[in-house]
Design an enzyme around this catalytic site. Structure first.
Site, mmCIF file in Angstrom:
data_model
loop_
_atom_site.group_PDB
_atom_site.id
_atom_site.type_symbol
_atom_site.label_atom_id
_atom_site.label_comp_id
_atom_site.label_asym_id
_atom_site.label_seq_id
_atom_site.Cartn_x
_atom_site.Cartn_y
_atom_site.Cartn_z
ATOM 1 N N LYS A 43 4.486 -6.471 7.324
ATOM 2 C CA LYS A 43 5.462 -5.631 8.024
ATOM 3 C C LYS A 43 5.696 -6.181 9.425
ATOM 4 C CE LYS A 43 4.792 -1.127 5.801
ATOM 5 N NZ LYS A 43 6.118 -1.086 5.149
ATOM 6 N N ARG B 226 3.177 2.442 -5.074
ATOM 7 C CA ARG B 226 3.491 2.687 -6.488
ATOM 8 C C ARG B 226 2.466 2.018 -7.394
ATOM 9 N NH1 ARG B 226 9.349 0.092 -5.819
ATOM 10 N NH2 ARG B 226 9.032 1.168 -3.843
HETATM 11 N N1 BES Z 1 4.363 2.930 3.202
HETATM 12 C C1 BES Z 1 5.636 2.319 2.996
HETATM 13 C C2 BES Z 1 6.780 3.340 3.059
HETATM 14 C C3 BES Z 1 7.015 3.996 4.388
HETATM 15 C C4 BES Z 1 8.021 3.534 5.219
HETATM 16 C C5 BES Z 1 6.300 5.111 4.767
HETATM 17 C C6 BES Z 1 8.255 4.162 6.428
HETATM 18 C C7 BES Z 1 6.513 5.729 5.967
HETATM 19 C C8 BES Z 1 7.505 5.266 6.798
HETATM 20 C C9 BES Z 1 5.676 1.645 1.634
HETATM 21 O O1 BES Z 1 4.472 1.159 1.153
HETATM 22 C C10 BES Z 1 6.587 0.483 1.769
HETATM 23 O O2 BES Z 1 6.234 -0.429 2.461
HETATM 24 N N2 BES Z 1 7.724 0.545 1.110
HETATM 25 C C11 BES Z 1 8.686 -0.481 1.156
HETATM 26 C C12 BES Z 1 9.137 -0.731 -0.259
HETATM 27 C C13 BES Z 1 9.945 -1.996 -0.440
HETATM 28 C C14 BES Z 1 9.072 -3.210 -0.244
HETATM 29 C C15 BES Z 1 10.533 -1.966 -1.830
HETATM 30 C C16 BES Z 1 9.832 -0.026 2.018
HETATM 31 O O3 BES Z 1 10.151 1.169 2.005
HETATM 32 O O4 BES Z 1 10.391 -0.829 2.754
HETATM 33 MN MN MN Z 2 4.070 -0.821 1.878
#
Ligand code: BES
Ligand code: MN
Ligand code: ZN
Length: 482
Positions: A262, A336
């Protein structure tokens, strides 16, 4: 702590009177039969200093105490949300900062149960502050005693315990990622259940997860120096056989994204990625207090999504507990994966009648619904409808998004049974939920995406900055009433 008083006493450091514009105009304050107050208010309205507009807070100095008038706006604008907000705003105002006892009252205004509960939540949820790491006394909020002018009823006491569950969840979410690890959560849950009858555990650590084939949880945790966990707390409140409900929470103690790291701007709040598991813990606490006559499974899927040479790799394929193989198209779609194993494991081994999972699953859900509504996705219309109703009643808001079979193509992989993200853009929240659906059968199931609602860096509605405990009131009320 809140105590209940049948009638106002005016003997605390501060009394807060919540009043609508109509009540101010009609002189309804005279009902309180507090002569000096009546004079003060007459003077005040005469001087056009206070109009009871929504959000207006006005202090009166009256017989050695401060009386705070809190405007609720027009009668027709008053909702159970605006009541909660008004309580929080008054309590966080400077006038209440240093006092230690506060009486709160409304003027015959909607003394129905839901509005009294709104006042209770306005106090206990609204005045919550995360100040554990503030070292200066002046920056910390002293504990106060609250006195609510309302009858003492069981449902009000129950509402107070539910708030404790909410705040318990918030503490877990707010605290450091390096403190709130899988071992810490396990200890917290065991402490919570200490001495409780009707409770038993199944806890899978690395060895059991590996030997039983929960390889998706194992994969996500590979870059971490901490152990993953699948914690199952069995609450047997009924003598009937079988489980009425399983509540399954995503517990990523820190989501760095893994090798799909990230970037700055997205990583800073990722200690909150265990808010689903924290919510499950809060609901468990509530059930121990409210003792519903149901059998319920509380499931926490816990791992850390870290970066390092041991991290699971994009492009690799893992076979999870269900037997399906998953191509890791993106290591940041980890929630997931751990939920897939947890859902498959619980569904296969316990066959609960209903499953609800709760997870900070997708940034896309935040784009779709913003921060005030949890995303609700389900394979069952009736379950979805019930949850929307309860979300409205509890003000722990949720809104449905569609799930439909045509999404299947989005998860097709050329090398495995499915992949963990779609290569096509759009609809990320529903694609994430659709992935989860592949790991349960026909069991009525609902997925709560709390990515937008679980945490906010600034205060919103009646929540101060930080974790909100999203889903705790919703799921608790579902257990108690549905
Ligand atoms: N934990 C994140 C989702 C999230 C985003 C929670 C902002 C709280 C605030 C999740 O694991 C994630 O990283 N999701 C990705 C999915 C993508 C790679 C398909 C996302 O939402 O960008
Ligand atoms: Mn994630
Ligand atoms: Zn995540």
């Amino acid at each position: 702590m809140i105590s209940f008083n049948g009638s106002p006493k005016f003997d605390k450091d501060t009394t807060i009177i919540f009043i609508t514009e109509e009540q101010l105009k009609s002189g309804a304050i005279n009902e309180l039969k507090w002569p000096s107050l009546t004079d003060e208010v007459r003077g005040l309205t005469g001087a056009k200093q206070f109009f009871a507009k929504k959000g207006e807070v006005f202090p009166l100095s009256c017989e050695k105490q401060i009386i705070l008038l809190s405007g609720l706006g027009k009668e027709s604008e008053v909702t159970n949300t605006s009541l909660r907000v008004a309580v929080r705003e008054a309590l966080v105002s400077n006038y209440c900062k240093t006092v230690s006892s506060i009486e709160l009252l409304t003027l015959q205004h909607q003394q129905d149960d839901q509005s009294v509960i709104a006042l209770i939540e306005g106090v206990l949820i609204g005045a919550y502050v995360w100040d554990k790491y503030k070292t200066k006394e002046a920056d910390r909020i002293a504990k106060k005693d609250y006195f609510l002018v309302a009858p003492d009823k069981k449902i009000y006491r129950d509402a107070m315990s539910v708030c404790e569950g909410v705040n318990f969840t918030r503490d877990l979410v707010n605290d450091n990622a390096d403190l709130v690890t899988s071992a810490f959560i396990e200890k917290t849950v065991k402490d919570l259940c200490q001495g409780q009858k009707n409770i038993s555990f199944e806890i899978l650590g690395s060895d059991e997860l590996k030997s039983k084939g929960l390889n998706l949880i194992m994969a996500v945790n590979k870059g971490s120096d901490k152990e993953p966990r699948l914690i199952i707390v069995r609450y047997d409140g009924s003598t009937k056989k079988g489980y009425d409900l399983a509540v399954v929470g995503k517990g990523i103690t820190f989501d760095a994204g893994g090798l799909n790291l990230k970037p700055t701007g997205h990583i800073e709040t990722m200690r909150t990625d265990m808010a689903g598991t924290a919510a499950v813990t809060g609901v468990l606490k509530n059930c121990l207090a409210l003792k519903p006559k149901k059998n319920i499974l509380f499931v926490m899927a816990i791992a850390e999504n870290a970066i390092g040479s041991c991290s699971y790799k994009p492009g690799d394929v893992y076979q999870g507990y269900s037997g399906a193989t998953v191509e890791i198209a993106n290591t940041d779609a980890e929630g997931r994966l751990i939920l897939a194993d947890a859902l498959a494991y619980v569904n296969t081994n316990y066959k609960p009648k209903v499953i609800i999972d709760i997870a900070t699953l997708t940034g896309a859900c935040v784009i779709a619904l913003g921060n005030d509504y949890t995303g609700l996705l389900s394979n069952n219309q009736e379950l979805s409808k019930t949850l929307v109703e309860i979300a409205g009643k509890t003000d722990d808001r949720a809104w449905p998004l569609p799930l439909y079979t045509e999404l299947r193509g989005r998860l097709d992989s050329t090398v495995a049974d499915l992949k963990n993200i779609s290569s096509q853009k759009g609809g990320g929240a529903i694609v994430g939920a659709y992935f989860l659906q592949q790991f349960i059968d026909q069991t009525p199931w609902a997925h709560l995406d709390i990515a937008g609602t679980a945490f906010s860096e600034r205060s919103r509605m009646y929540f101060g900055p930080g974790a909100t405990g999203a889903g705790v009131r919703l799921i608790t009320e579902f257990i108690v009433t549905a």
